[in-house]
Design an enzyme around this catalytic site. Structure first.
Site, short mmCIF file in Angstrom:
data_model
loop_
_atom_site.label_atom_id
_atom_site.label_comp_id
_atom_site.label_asym_id
_atom_site.label_seq_id
_atom_site.Cartn_x
_atom_site.Cartn_y
_atom_site.Cartn_z
N ILE A 61 77.58 -6.37 38.12
CA ILE A 61 78.94 -6.60 38.64
C ILE A 61 79.44 -5.41 39.47
CG2 ILE A 61 79.66 -8.28 36.89
CD1 ILE A 61 81.27 -5.97 35.55
N THR A 126 90.30 -7.53 25.14
CA THR A 126 90.12 -7.47 23.69
C THR A 126 91.40 -6.98 23.01
OG1 THR A 126 89.04 -6.14 21.97
CG2 THR A 126 89.02 -5.22 24.16
N ASP A 127 91.57 -7.38 21.75
CA ASP A 127 92.71 -6.87 20.99
C ASP A 127 92.61 -5.36 20.75
OD1 ASP A 127 90.63 -6.89 19.11
OD2 ASP A 127 91.75 -7.97 17.57
N GLU A 128 91.39 -4.81 20.95
CA GLU A 128 91.21 -3.38 20.66
C GLU A 128 91.99 -2.50 21.63
OE1 GLU A 128 87.29 -2.18 19.43
OE2 GLU A 128 86.75 -4.23 18.89
N TYR A 153 85.18 2.55 24.22
CA TYR A 153 85.09 1.12 24.57
C TYR A 153 86.48 0.56 24.87
CZ TYR A 153 85.14 -3.93 23.67
OH TYR A 153 85.38 -5.28 23.76
N LYS A 157 88.28 -0.84 28.38
CA LYS A 157 88.81 -2.20 28.53
C LYS A 157 90.29 -2.16 28.93
CE LYS A 157 86.93 -5.64 27.75
NZ LYS A 157 86.09 -6.54 28.62
N ARG A 217 89.41 -6.98 10.13
CA ARG A 217 89.30 -7.62 11.44
C ARG A 217 89.79 -9.06 11.30
NH1 ARG A 217 88.97 -2.95 12.26
NH2 ARG A 217 87.38 -1.80 13.42
P1 NAD Z 1 77.77 -8.81 24.84
O1 NAD Z 1 77.52 -7.35 24.76
O2 NAD Z 1 77.11 -9.72 23.88
O3 NAD Z 1 77.38 -9.34 26.30
C1 NAD Z 1 77.71 -8.66 27.47
C2 NAD Z 1 76.93 -9.28 28.62
O4 NAD Z 1 77.29 -8.60 29.81
C3 NAD Z 1 75.41 -9.16 28.47
O5 NAD Z 1 74.79 -10.40 28.81
C4 NAD Z 1 75.04 -8.09 29.47
O6 NAD Z 1 73.72 -8.23 29.99
C5 NAD Z 1 76.10 -8.28 30.52
N1 NAD Z 1 76.35 -7.07 31.32
C6 NAD Z 1 76.55 -5.81 30.85
N2 NAD Z 1 76.74 -4.96 31.88
C7 NAD Z 1 76.68 -5.71 33.01
C8 NAD Z 1 76.81 -5.41 34.39
N3 NAD Z 1 77.06 -4.17 34.81
N4 NAD Z 1 76.71 -6.42 35.28
C9 NAD Z 1 76.46 -7.70 34.87
N5 NAD Z 1 76.31 -8.02 33.59
C10 NAD Z 1 76.42 -7.05 32.66
O7 NAD Z 1 79.34 -8.95 24.79
P2 NAD Z 1 80.25 -10.10 24.14
O8 NAD Z 1 80.44 -9.80 22.72
O9 NAD Z 1 79.71 -11.41 24.56
O10 NAD Z 1 81.62 -9.81 24.88
C11 NAD Z 1 81.95 -10.47 26.10
C12 NAD Z 1 83.31 -10.00 26.56
O11 NAD Z 1 84.28 -10.30 25.57
C13 NAD Z 1 83.40 -8.49 26.78
O12 NAD Z 1 84.17 -8.26 27.92
C14 NAD Z 1 84.10 -7.97 25.54
O13 NAD Z 1 84.84 -6.81 25.82
C15 NAD Z 1 85.01 -9.15 25.21
N6 NAD Z 1 85.36 -9.29 23.78
C16 NAD Z 1 84.38 -9.35 22.83
C17 NAD Z 1 84.74 -9.57 21.50
C18 NAD Z 1 83.70 -9.69 20.42
O14 NAD Z 1 84.06 -9.82 19.25
N7 NAD Z 1 82.42 -9.72 20.73
C19 NAD Z 1 86.09 -9.67 21.14
C20 NAD Z 1 87.06 -9.59 22.15
C21 NAD Z 1 86.68 -9.42 23.47
P1 TYD Z 2 81.87 -4.33 14.94
O1 TYD Z 2 81.15 -5.62 14.73
O2 TYD Z 2 81.14 -3.19 15.56
O3 TYD Z 2 83.19 -4.69 15.77
P2 TYD Z 2 84.48 -3.76 16.12
O4 TYD Z 2 84.26 -2.39 15.67
O5 TYD Z 2 84.55 -3.88 17.61
O6 TYD Z 2 85.62 -4.43 15.42
O7 TYD Z 2 82.42 -3.83 13.54
C1 TYD Z 2 83.28 -4.64 12.77
C2 TYD Z 2 83.66 -3.83 11.55
O8 TYD Z 2 82.49 -3.62 10.75
C3 TYD Z 2 84.20 -2.46 11.88
O9 TYD Z 2 85.22 -2.12 10.93
C4 TYD Z 2 83.00 -1.54 11.68
C5 TYD Z 2 82.25 -2.22 10.54
N1 TYD Z 2 80.78 -2.02 10.53
C6 TYD Z 2 80.15 -1.53 9.39
O10 TYD Z 2 80.79 -1.23 8.37
N2 TYD Z 2 78.79 -1.38 9.42
C7 TYD Z 2 78.06 -1.67 10.52
O11 TYD Z 2 76.80 -1.48 10.50
C8 TYD Z 2 78.71 -2.19 11.68
C9 TYD Z 2 77.94 -2.54 12.91
C10 TYD Z 2 80.09 -2.36 11.64
#
Ligand code: NAD
Ligand code: TYD
Length: 339
Positions: A61, A126-128, A153, A157, A217
């Protein structure tokens, strides 16, 4: 026919979104731009790679020329930006790539959206970005909560969110921002809590619980996040921000308890390890706005969603073993070496 550029569509949420759209919305053509980092996996989309409404492009991107070429070639009318570096622990050990992808990458997409007059830009945030809440309070994050990110992170964001708003204000780019709570479900890379614990429990490996394990969470089943993003894309007025949450606050130990019970594994696998630096204590989302304005609500209860998720990993053993082969072991050993 809608013509949407989805970025990061080979990752966890992006691939679930592509799958949902192709299955449920025949009037949508998706170009899926993904760099295929460690978190991106074409296996997540195996059955859709030859779908007539889906074109996969491997790329970054941050590559503005490529992004503009895609917009022109496929007559893109909306961009949904899922692409990101998404793991807090990695952002603590290697923050730089988070700045590059999450901030410079979003900026690159915004410039292309502005210059090519793309009709809508949806930023998946993200809520973070709101920071952390205390335990035992009623308070939740609303869209009015000021950003106060705590990790590299979430800081990256939040910076991206500010850029999106700035492009709306300065150049009238029509945007929306969604801020979701923690997602869970199929195809999540096993560096995040649920799939990591499922994978370790399946292999009778210790479950590394950071600190006291009482971090909270608000868990959202990934399919419900995808339906919310679709609603925002298709129904939201421009310039609106929406929180998306599952109304499922759980401590990490509660989540792990369900996993161990479902898999029939002993609690003795739990190992409390050194806490994550700057660990956010609690996230909780007030999703009232999207419920009221867009008539969205989560469809999957936590108990149902987590059992479905565990069963998916059991049934997709091959996916899991492919994902954890190669560099994953190196990552895992490095991440947990000093904990
Ligand atoms: P993920 O890490 O599983 O996937 C990210 C994807 O982006 C991967 O396919 C990766 O190859 C691609 N990517 C990374 N860098 C790139 C680049 N420079 N150009 C093109 N593609 C690239 O992430 P996810 O958990 O699916 O999260 C997706 C989105 O949702 C993110 O923006 C994240 O901040 C947001 N989000 C995630 C969560 C969650 O719980 N996972 C919660 C709230 C928001
Ligand atoms: P994570 O899945 O990394 O999401 P986020 O930190 O973005 O909310 O972690 C979720 C919660 O789980 C967070 O409080 C950190 C905790 N955690 C562990 O205790 N052990 C682990 O190995 C991981 C990956 C997360």
């Amino acid at each position: 026919m809608r013509r949407v550029l989805v970025t990061g569509g080979a990752g966890f949420i992006g691939s679930n979104f592509v799958r949902m759209v192709l299955a449920e919305h025949v009037d949508c053509f998706i170009v899926n731009l993904d760099k295929l980092t460690y978190a991106g996996n074409l296996e997540n989309l195996a059955e859709f790679l030859n779908h007539p409404n889906h074109k996969f492009v491997k790329g970054d991107i941050c590559d503005g020329i490529l992004v503009e070429k895609i917009i022109d070639e496929y007559k893109i009318d909306a961009i949904i930006n899922f692409a990101a570096e998404s793991h807090v622990d990695r952002s603590i050990t290697e923050p730089k790539v988070f700045i590059e992808t999450n901030i410079t990458g979003t900026l690159t997409l915004l410039e292309a959206a502005r210059d090519k007059k793309v009709a809508r830009f949806v930023q998946i945030s993200t809520d973070e970005v709101y920071g952390a809440l205390a335990l035992g309070q009623d308070a939740k994050f609303t869209e009015q909560t000021p950003p106060s990110p705590n990790s590299p992170y979430s800081a990256s964001k939040a910076a991206a969110d500010h850029l999106v708003k700035a492009f709306g204000h300065t150049w009238a780019v029509k945007y929306n921002i969604t801020r979701s709570s923690n997602n869970y479900g199929p195809y999540q890379f096993p560096e995040k809590l649920m799939p990591l614990m499922i994978n370790n429990a399946l292999n009778d490996k210790e479950l590394p619980v950071y600190g006291d394990g009482l971090y909270v969470r608000d868990w959202l089943y990934v399919y419900d996040h995808c339906t919310a993003v679709w609603k925002v894309l298709t129904e939201a007025p421009p310039g609106e921000v929406y929180n998306i949450g599952g109304c499922n606050e759980k401590t990490n130990l509660e989540v792990i308890d369900v996993i161990l019970n479902r898999l029939g594994k002993p609690k003795s696998l739990i190992k409390h390890v050194t806490d994550r630096p700057g660990h956010d204590r609690r996230y909780a989302i007030d999703a009232g706005k999207i419920i009221k304005d867009l008539d969205w609500r989560p469809s999957v209860r936590f108990e149902e969603g987590i059992n479905k998720t565990i069963d998916w990993y059991l049934q997709n053993h091959k996916w899991l073993s492919n994902v954890v082969s190669g560099d994953y072991q190196k990552y895992y050993e490095q991440m947990y070496k000093n904990r």
